[in-house]
Design a protein around this motif. Structure first.
Motif, short mmCIF file in Angstrom:
data_model
loop_
_atom_site.label_atom_id
_atom_site.label_comp_id
_atom_site.label_asym_id
_atom_site.label_seq_id
_atom_site.Cartn_x
_atom_site.Cartn_y
_atom_site.Cartn_z
N HIS A 20 0.82 -1.22 0.00
CA HIS A 20 0.00 0.00 0.00
C HIS A 20 0.85 1.27 0.00
O HIS A 20 0.35 2.36 0.25
CB HIS A 20 -0.90 0.05 1.24
CG HIS A 20 -2.00 -0.92 1.26
ND1 HIS A 20 -2.06 -1.96 2.16
CD2 HIS A 20 -3.10 -1.04 0.48
CE1 HIS A 20 -3.15 -2.67 1.95
NE2 HIS A 20 -3.80 -2.12 0.93
N ALA A 21 2.14 1.15 -0.27
CA ALA A 21 3.06 2.30 -0.14
C ALA A 21 2.59 3.52 -0.92
O ALA A 21 2.67 4.64 -0.42
CB ALA A 21 4.48 1.90 -0.54
N GLU A 22 2.10 3.35 -2.14
CA GLU A 22 1.66 4.50 -2.93
C GLU A 22 0.45 5.18 -2.30
O GLU A 22 0.39 6.41 -2.22
CB GLU A 22 1.36 4.08 -4.36
CG GLU A 22 2.61 3.78 -5.17
CD GLU A 22 2.29 3.44 -6.62
OE1 GLU A 22 1.24 3.88 -7.14
OE2 GLU A 22 3.11 2.73 -7.23
N ASP A 23 -0.54 4.39 -1.84
CA ASP A 23 -1.71 4.97 -1.15
C ASP A 23 -1.28 5.66 0.14
O ASP A 23 -1.78 6.74 0.47
CB ASP A 23 -2.73 3.88 -0.81
CG ASP A 23 -3.47 3.34 -2.02
OD1 ASP A 23 -3.59 4.08 -3.02
OD2 ASP A 23 -3.93 2.19 -1.95
N PHE A 24 -0.37 5.03 0.86
CA PHE A 24 0.12 5.59 2.13
C PHE A 24 0.83 6.91 1.88
O PHE A 24 0.58 7.91 2.57
CB PHE A 24 1.04 4.57 2.80
CG PHE A 24 1.55 4.96 4.15
CD1 PHE A 24 0.68 5.25 5.20
CD2 PHE A 24 2.91 4.99 4.40
CE1 PHE A 24 1.16 5.59 6.46
CE2 PHE A 24 3.41 5.32 5.66
CZ PHE A 24 2.52 5.62 6.69
N LEU A 25 1.69 6.97 0.88
CA LEU A 25 2.41 8.19 0.56
C LEU A 25 1.44 9.29 0.13
O LEU A 25 1.56 10.44 0.57
CB LEU A 25 3.46 7.94 -0.52
CG LEU A 25 4.32 9.14 -0.90
CD1 LEU A 25 5.08 9.69 0.31
CD2 LEU A 25 5.30 8.75 -2.01
N ALA A 26 0.47 8.96 -0.72
CA ALA A 26 -0.52 9.95 -1.16
C ALA A 26 -1.30 10.48 0.04
O ALA A 26 -1.56 11.69 0.14
CB ALA A 26 -1.46 9.33 -2.20
N PRO A 48 8.34 7.08 -2.17
CA PRO A 48 7.86 5.69 -2.16
C PRO A 48 8.73 4.74 -1.34
O PRO A 48 8.21 3.87 -0.64
CB PRO A 48 7.85 5.31 -3.64
CG PRO A 48 7.67 6.61 -4.37
CD PRO A 48 8.43 7.62 -3.54
N THR A 49 10.05 4.91 -1.39
CA THR A 49 10.94 4.04 -0.62
C THR A 49 10.74 4.23 0.87
O THR A 49 10.66 3.26 1.63
CB THR A 49 12.41 4.31 -1.01
OG1 THR A 49 12.55 4.09 -2.41
CG2 THR A 49 13.35 3.42 -0.24
N GLY A 50 10.63 5.47 1.32
CA GLY A 50 10.40 5.75 2.74
C GLY A 50 9.05 5.26 3.21
O GLY A 50 8.92 4.72 4.32
N ALA A 51 8.02 5.44 2.37
CA ALA A 51 6.67 4.96 2.73
C ALA A 51 6.67 3.45 2.87
O ALA A 51 6.12 2.90 3.83
CB ALA A 51 5.67 5.40 1.67
N ARG A 52 7.31 2.77 1.92
CA ARG A 52 7.38 1.30 1.98
C ARG A 52 8.16 0.86 3.22
O ARG A 52 7.78 -0.12 3.87
CB ARG A 52 8.03 0.75 0.72
CG ARG A 52 8.05 -0.76 0.67
CD ARG A 52 8.66 -1.25 -0.64
NE ARG A 52 7.78 -1.79 -1.62
CZ ARG A 52 6.90 -2.77 -1.43
NH1 ARG A 52 6.72 -3.29 -0.27
NH2 ARG A 52 6.18 -3.24 -2.42
N ALA A 53 9.22 1.57 3.57
CA ALA A 53 10.03 1.20 4.74
C ALA A 53 9.21 1.31 6.02
O ALA A 53 9.31 0.43 6.89
CB ALA A 53 11.28 2.07 4.82
N VAL A 54 8.42 2.35 6.16
CA VAL A 54 7.56 2.48 7.35
C VAL A 54 6.58 1.32 7.41
O VAL A 54 6.42 0.67 8.45
CB VAL A 54 6.81 3.83 7.36
CG1 VAL A 54 5.71 3.85 8.42
CG2 VAL A 54 7.78 4.99 7.58
N LEU A 55 5.93 1.03 6.30
CA LEU A 55 4.96 -0.07 6.27
C LEU A 55 5.63 -1.42 6.48
O LEU A 55 5.06 -2.29 7.16
CB LEU A 55 4.18 -0.04 4.95
CG LEU A 55 3.34 1.22 4.72
CD1 LEU A 55 2.65 1.14 3.37
CD2 LEU A 55 2.33 1.43 5.84
N GLN A 56 6.83 -1.60 5.95
CA GLN A 56 7.55 -2.86 6.14
C GLN A 56 7.93 -3.05 7.60
O GLN A 56 7.86 -4.17 8.13
CB GLN A 56 8.80 -2.91 5.26
CG GLN A 56 9.52 -4.26 5.32
CD GLN A 56 8.65 -5.39 4.80
OE1 GLN A 56 8.14 -5.34 3.67
NE2 GLN A 56 8.45 -6.43 5.61
N ARG A 57 8.31 -1.96 8.26
CA ARG A 57 8.66 -2.05 9.69
C ARG A 57 7.49 -2.62 10.49
O ARG A 57 7.66 -3.50 11.32
CB ARG A 57 9.04 -0.67 10.22
CG ARG A 57 9.33 -0.66 11.70
CD ARG A 57 9.84 0.72 12.17
NE ARG A 57 9.80 0.75 13.60
CZ ARG A 57 8.97 1.50 14.31
NH1 ARG A 57 8.12 2.31 13.71
NH2 ARG A 57 8.98 1.46 15.62
#
Length: 191
Positions: A20-26, A48-57
């Motif tokens: 969901h990184a793109e939705d999260f970033l938006a 996108p990389t930072g958003a994905r990293a937060v969600l991955q954590r």
């Protein structure tokens, strides 16, 4: 995958996962200044990389049974979320929290979603204590803790450094034996 309806207004509690990184970033872009007042991860997820990293954590925390992240979706659009910041099944203690963009405020979304988390923590996982930490200046968050029937246990003065300021943090909590009555009052106030 799950989608839990939070009422007749199109609000749902759903997973919030790395894909969901793109939705999260938006979502963060729409509400970054508002969210970042009290929530540190808004400053970390700026691409996108930072958003994905937060969600991955948080996906890793879910896999380790030490925390989890859940999105608040309104009419199919991510507007915020609730989470287990800390989850210690062995000790029977956890902490929940929340965040919203402005489009999600004033609708009771966090209170309704937090009720789902509390039901699960106490009913399914056998937690004994659930905490809520909020900056004293974050009136909306403090009011959610109050609506959930939590007890204000104290203030940690200037304990949370955020954006160059040290914020006072209020500690609220509810215990498993207190939740049924608090939940009944909350349900009564929904009508």
């Amino acid at each position: 995958m799950y989608a839990i309806s939070l009422g007749d207004d199109g609000a749902e509690l759903r997973p919030l996962e790395p894909w969901h990184a793109e939705d999260f970033l938006a979502h963060l872009e729409r509400g970054r200044d508002f969210i970042n007042q009290y929530i540190p991860f808004a400053a970390k997820a700026t691409d996108p990389t930072g958003a994905r990293a937060v969600l991955q954590r948080y996906a890793d925390m879910r896999a380790a049974d030490t925390g989890s992240l859940h999105g608040l979706w309104l009419d199919g659009k991510l507007v915020g979320g609730v989470l287990f910041l800390n989850f210690d099944a062995e000790a029977g203690n956890c902490e929940i929290g929340c965040w919203l963009e402005p489009a999600g405020t004033g609708r009771g979304l966090v209170t309704r979603a937090s009720r789902v988390l509390l039901d699960w923590a106490f009913g399914e996982r056998g937690m004994h204590r659930v905490e809520w930490h909020a900056a004293s200046a974050n009136t909306a968050s403090v009011n959610v803790a109050r609506r959930l029937g939590m007890t204000r246990e104290g203030v940690q003065r200037e304990s949370f450094p955020h954006r160059g300021v040290r914020l006072d943090m209020e500690i609220w909590a509810i215990l498993a034996p207190e939740w049924p009555a608090a939940r009944a009052r909350l349900a009564h106030n929904d009508h």
